[in-house]
Scaffold this motif. Structure first.
Motif, PDB file in Angstrom:
ATOM      1  N   ALA A 421     -28.699  -4.037 -15.359  1.00 48.70           N
ATOM      2  CA  ALA A 421     -27.725  -3.817 -14.272  1.00 48.70           C
ATOM      3  C   ALA A 421     -26.499  -3.047 -14.779  1.00 48.70           C
ATOM      4  O   ALA A 421     -26.039  -3.249 -15.910  1.00 48.70           O
ATOM      5  CB  ALA A 421     -27.278  -5.165 -13.707  1.00 48.70           C
ATOM      6  N   GLU A 422     -25.995  -2.166 -13.926  1.00 50.13           N
ATOM      7  CA  GLU A 422     -24.720  -1.500 -14.182  1.00 50.13           C
ATOM      8  C   GLU A 422     -23.631  -2.288 -13.438  1.00 50.13           C
ATOM      9  O   GLU A 422     -23.919  -3.046 -12.517  1.00 50.13           O
ATOM     10  CB  GLU A 422     -24.747  -0.063 -13.644  1.00 50.13           C
ATOM     11  N   LYS A 423     -22.372  -2.020 -13.819  1.00 45.16           N
ATOM     12  CA  LYS A 423     -21.270  -2.721 -13.133  1.00 45.16           C
ATOM     13  C   LYS A 423     -21.301  -2.432 -11.638  1.00 45.16           C
ATOM     14  O   LYS A 423     -20.978  -3.305 -10.818  1.00 45.16           O
ATOM     15  CB  LYS A 423     -19.934  -2.306 -13.743  1.00 45.16           C
ATOM     16  N   SER A 424     -21.712  -1.220 -11.270  1.00 44.28           N
ATOM     17  CA  SER A 424     -21.743  -0.880  -9.836  1.00 44.28           C
ATOM     18  C   SER A 424     -22.741  -1.759  -9.082  1.00 44.28           C
ATOM     19  O   SER A 424     -22.509  -2.129  -7.929  1.00 44.28           O
ATOM     20  CB  SER A 424     -22.106   0.605  -9.655  1.00 44.28           C
ATOM     21  N   HIS A 425     -23.868  -2.142  -9.730  1.00 45.71           N
ATOM     22  CA  HIS A 425     -24.818  -3.049  -9.070  1.00 45.71           C
ATOM     23  C   HIS A 425     -24.189  -4.419  -8.884  1.00 45.71           C
ATOM     24  O   HIS A 425     -24.346  -5.059  -7.849  1.00 45.71           O
ATOM     25  CB  HIS A 425     -26.094  -3.198  -9.909  1.00 45.71           C
ATOM     26  N   ILE A 426     -23.487  -4.857  -9.926  1.00 48.35           N
ATOM     27  CA  ILE A 426     -22.862  -6.187  -9.861  1.00 48.35           C
ATOM     28  C   ILE A 426     -21.827  -6.201  -8.729  1.00 48.35           C
ATOM     29  O   ILE A 426     -21.759  -7.149  -7.933  1.00 48.35           O
ATOM     30  CB  ILE A 426     -22.229  -6.541 -11.233  1.00 48.35           C
ATOM     31  N   ASP A 427     -21.044  -5.136  -8.635  1.00 55.69           N
ATOM     32  CA  ASP A 427     -20.049  -5.046  -7.545  1.00 55.69           C
ATOM     33  C   ASP A 427     -20.743  -5.144  -6.199  1.00 55.69           C
ATOM     34  O   ASP A 427     -20.334  -5.900  -5.315  1.00 55.69           O
ATOM     35  CB  ASP A 427     -19.297  -3.709  -7.602  1.00 55.69           C
ATOM     36  N   ARG A 428     -21.794  -4.370  -6.033  1.00 58.23           N
ATOM     37  CA  ARG A 428     -22.501  -4.318  -4.753  1.00 58.23           C
ATOM     38  C   ARG A 428     -23.093  -5.690  -4.390  1.00 58.23           C
ATOM     39  O   ARG A 428     -23.006  -6.144  -3.245  1.00 58.23           O
ATOM     40  CB  ARG A 428     -23.591  -3.237  -4.856  1.00 58.23           C
ATOM     41  N   ILE A 429     -23.687  -6.350  -5.398  1.00 60.80           N
ATOM     42  CA  ILE A 429     -24.304  -7.663  -5.148  1.00 60.80           C
ATOM     43  C   ILE A 429     -23.245  -8.647  -4.649  1.00 60.80           C
ATOM     44  O   ILE A 429     -23.415  -9.316  -3.627  1.00 60.80           O
ATOM     45  CB  ILE A 429     -24.985  -8.191  -6.442  1.00 60.80           C
ATOM     46  N   PHE A 430     -22.110  -8.723  -5.350  1.00 58.52           N
ATOM     47  CA  PHE A 430     -21.123  -9.748  -4.989  1.00 58.52           C
ATOM     48  C   PHE A 430     -20.331  -9.371  -3.734  1.00 58.52           C
ATOM     49  O   PHE A 430     -19.928 -10.253  -2.972  1.00 58.52           O
ATOM     50  CB  PHE A 430     -20.226 -10.079  -6.188  1.00 58.52           C
ATOM     51  N   GLU A 431     -20.118  -8.068  -3.501  1.00 58.83           N
ATOM     52  CA  GLU A 431     -19.451  -7.670  -2.249  1.00 58.83           C
ATOM     53  C   GLU A 431     -20.317  -8.027  -1.044  1.00 58.83           C
ATOM     54  O   GLU A 431     -19.831  -8.551  -0.034  1.00 58.83           O
ATOM     55  CB  GLU A 431     -19.168  -6.159  -2.249  1.00 58.83           C
ATOM     56  N   THR A 432     -21.609  -7.754  -1.173  1.00 58.73           N
ATOM     57  CA  THR A 432     -22.536  -8.057  -0.064  1.00 58.73           C
ATOM     58  C   THR A 432     -22.590  -9.567   0.166  1.00 58.73           C
ATOM     59  O   THR A 432     -22.565 -10.045   1.309  1.00 58.73           O
ATOM     60  CB  THR A 432     -23.948  -7.503  -0.392  1.00 58.73           C
ATOM     61  N   LEU A 433     -22.653 -10.309  -0.939  1.00 57.12           N
ATOM     62  CA  LEU A 433     -22.713 -11.770  -0.829  1.00 57.12           C
ATOM     63  C   LEU A 433     -21.439 -12.315  -0.184  1.00 57.12           C
ATOM     64  O   LEU A 433     -21.501 -13.195   0.691  1.00 57.12           O
ATOM     65  CB  LEU A 433     -22.931 -12.371  -2.225  1.00 57.12           C
ATOM     66  N   ALA A 434     -20.293 -11.773  -0.579  1.00 61.46           N
ATOM     67  CA  ALA A 434     -19.017 -12.250  -0.005  1.00 61.46           C
ATOM     68  C   ALA A 434     -19.004 -12.040   1.506  1.00 61.46           C
ATOM     69  O   ALA A 434     -18.617 -12.936   2.270  1.00 61.46           O
ATOM     70  CB  ALA A 434     -17.848 -11.504  -0.666  1.00 61.46           C
ATOM     71  N   GLN A 435     -19.450 -10.877   1.940  1.00 57.63           N
ATOM     72  CA  GLN A 435     -19.478 -10.604   3.387  1.00 57.63           C
ATOM     73  C   GLN A 435     -20.398 -11.573   4.109  1.00 57.63           C
ATOM     74  O   GLN A 435     -20.079 -12.077   5.189  1.00 57.63           O
ATOM     75  CB  GLN A 435     -19.983  -9.181   3.638  1.00 57.63           C
TER      76      GLN A 435
END
Ligand SMILES: Cc1ncc(COP(=O)(O)O)c(C=O)c1O
Length: 442
Positions: A421-435
């Motif tokens: 995983a890249e940091k951008s994937h991690i950002d996307r995963i947690f942003e989506t989860l937060a929403q």
């Protein structure tokens, strides 16, 4: 075949799906048709970022050319050869390769086809060891509440998830359980290993007092995954190790999830500083390209059973596909990728970023705990009254629709992305989860 031309089944009836609400699924199926790197693709070509490495198993990312080529090549050379009283070169090479990354002293590798088979094999080896060293009265196996050790009768019996057991009768006799280590009243929002709870291992003294010298082995997941990411308290595993030594019990680690870089080392035991006598693995071993599991046994265990036996077969156990050539090819290629790209080191280097991203969900509605280690995080939500699991299931559906795959157990969400995983994937995963968590706030 590419993402957009994958076949879409026109009949969903015949496949009795495992651990699935079949009726609900078949009215609203979620299908994954292809995968590459960090992503799955649905039959209509929609990308879904893999926040769970499949089922905690595609640690090196999807469709790795090195692994695919090794399997394709092997299929043309030797499709199958028995490993009962015969052998083929790749099985020995694969075992040597596995032994190169297991902790020193755990160098004897027994191949299986799954995590469940690895756990049952580990339990049987422990019983055989005790008998071989003249302790045949040690027939009892100790597991732990909330543990998942697969679905064979052995693993299910030592496992500690009530819902998985209740349909299947009495299971194995002579089994007992330690208390689990989940203690949110002391440890909520811990980062890494929680501080409170080492003394929970001392319950093993109570079981020894109760059962005397009839216990053969204790089996635990170093970090319990499927039950909702329970990271071991500081010192807990060390105490368990010391008590096993004191009382002549074998310590088995089920590293089906913790192995293959997930906790920032080849195996969780390395990261956590405790070496078991027997280590069960599967999943990441072949990057899930071909099913395979394995059990690593210590010199003492192997020598006692094998060297101490009269001439002939020493262990009456094995599977037709133990050391299957295609699985061996996949395992060798997978371990080469892990070593060459230092995937455990990569997981360790990303751990802080991943941890911060996970803990950024603190304060969202219904989030009562977040816990993490390596590239694993658990996010626990309060349950809707009388509807355990409903909230997390709906969060799962929302994330899937928004292009991110997460995993849920009751109302606990688990994240375990591939280690590439890249940091951008991690950002996307947690942003989506937060929403999604916000959207299920009621
Ligand atoms: C810790 C642990 N042990 C055993 C298993 C069972 O593995 P399998 O499904 O390959 O039989 C799993 C699967 O998730 C697991 O997480």
């Amino acid at each position: 075949m590419n993402e957009t031309t994958s076949p879409r089944p026109n009949n969903l009836d015949a496949f009795w799906m495992p651990f699935t609400a079949n009726r609900a699924f078949k009215t609203a199926p979620r299908l994954l048709a292809s995968a590459k790197g960090m992503s799955y693709y649905t039959p209509d070509g929609r990308e879904v970022i893999d926040g769970t490495a499949g089922l905690w198993c595609c640690n090196a990312g999807h469709a790795r050319p090195e692994i695919i080529e090794a399997v394709q090549k092997q299929a043309a050379v030797l499709d199958f050869a028995p490993t009962f009283q015969l052998g083929h070169p790749l099985a020995f090479q694969a075992a040597t390769k596995v032994a190169q990354i297991t902790p020193p002293g755990l160098d004897h590798i027994f191949f299986t086809n799954s995590g469940s088979e690895s756990d049952d094999t580990a339990l049987k080896i422990a019983l055989a060891y005790q008998r071989a060293r003249g302790q045949a009265q040690r027939v009892r196996l100790v597991g732990r509440e909330r543990a998942y050790h697969g679905v064979g009768f052995g693993g299910l019996s030592v496992g500690g998830i009530g819902g998985n057991r209740k349909q299947f009768g009495a299971l194995l006799p002579y089994v007992d359980h330690l208390p689990h280590t989940h203690a949110p009243e002391h440890n909520a929002f811990s980062r890494g290993q929680p501080a409170w709870g080492a003394h929970l291992a001392d319950s093993l003294e109570n079981l020894v007092a109760l059962h005397g010298d009839t216990i053969a082995a204790v089996i635990v997941e170093p970090m319990a995954g499927s039950t909702g990411v329970l990271v071991p308290p500081v010192g807990y595993l060390q105490r368990l190790r010391a008590l096993c030594d004191k009382h002549g019990l074998l310590l088995i680690f089920d590293e089906v999830i913790c192995g293959f870089g997930r906790l920032g080392a080849h195996f969780g035991c390395e990261r956590l500083g405790v070496t078991p006598d027997i280590l069960a693995m599967a999943k990441g071993l072949t990057n899930a390209v071909v099913p395979m599991g394995a059990v690593a046994a210590s010199d003492a265990v192997y020598n006692t059973i094998v060297e101490g036996a009269p001439a002939g077969i020493e262990l009456f156990h094995g599977y037709t596909y133990s050391g299957h050539p295609l699985a061996c090819a996949a395992a060798i290629a997978t371990i080469d990728v892990h070593v060459r790209e230092d995937l455990p080191g990569r997981a360790l280097a990303l751990e802080k970023y991943f941890e911060d991203a996970a803990h950024s969900l603190k304060g969202l509605p219904n989030v009562v705990d977040i816990r993490n280690m390596g590239l694993v995080a658990g996010v626990e939500l309060t349950s809707r009254p009388g509807q355990v699991g409903d909230r997390a299931t709906k969060v799962f559906h929302r994330c899937f629709d928004a292009g991110v795959l997460i995993r849920t157990t009751a109302d606990i969400i688990a994240l375990s992305p591939p280690l590439i995983a890249e940091k951008s994937h991690i950002d996307r995963i947690f942003e989506t989860l937060a929403q999604a968590i916000r959207a299920e706030a009621d």
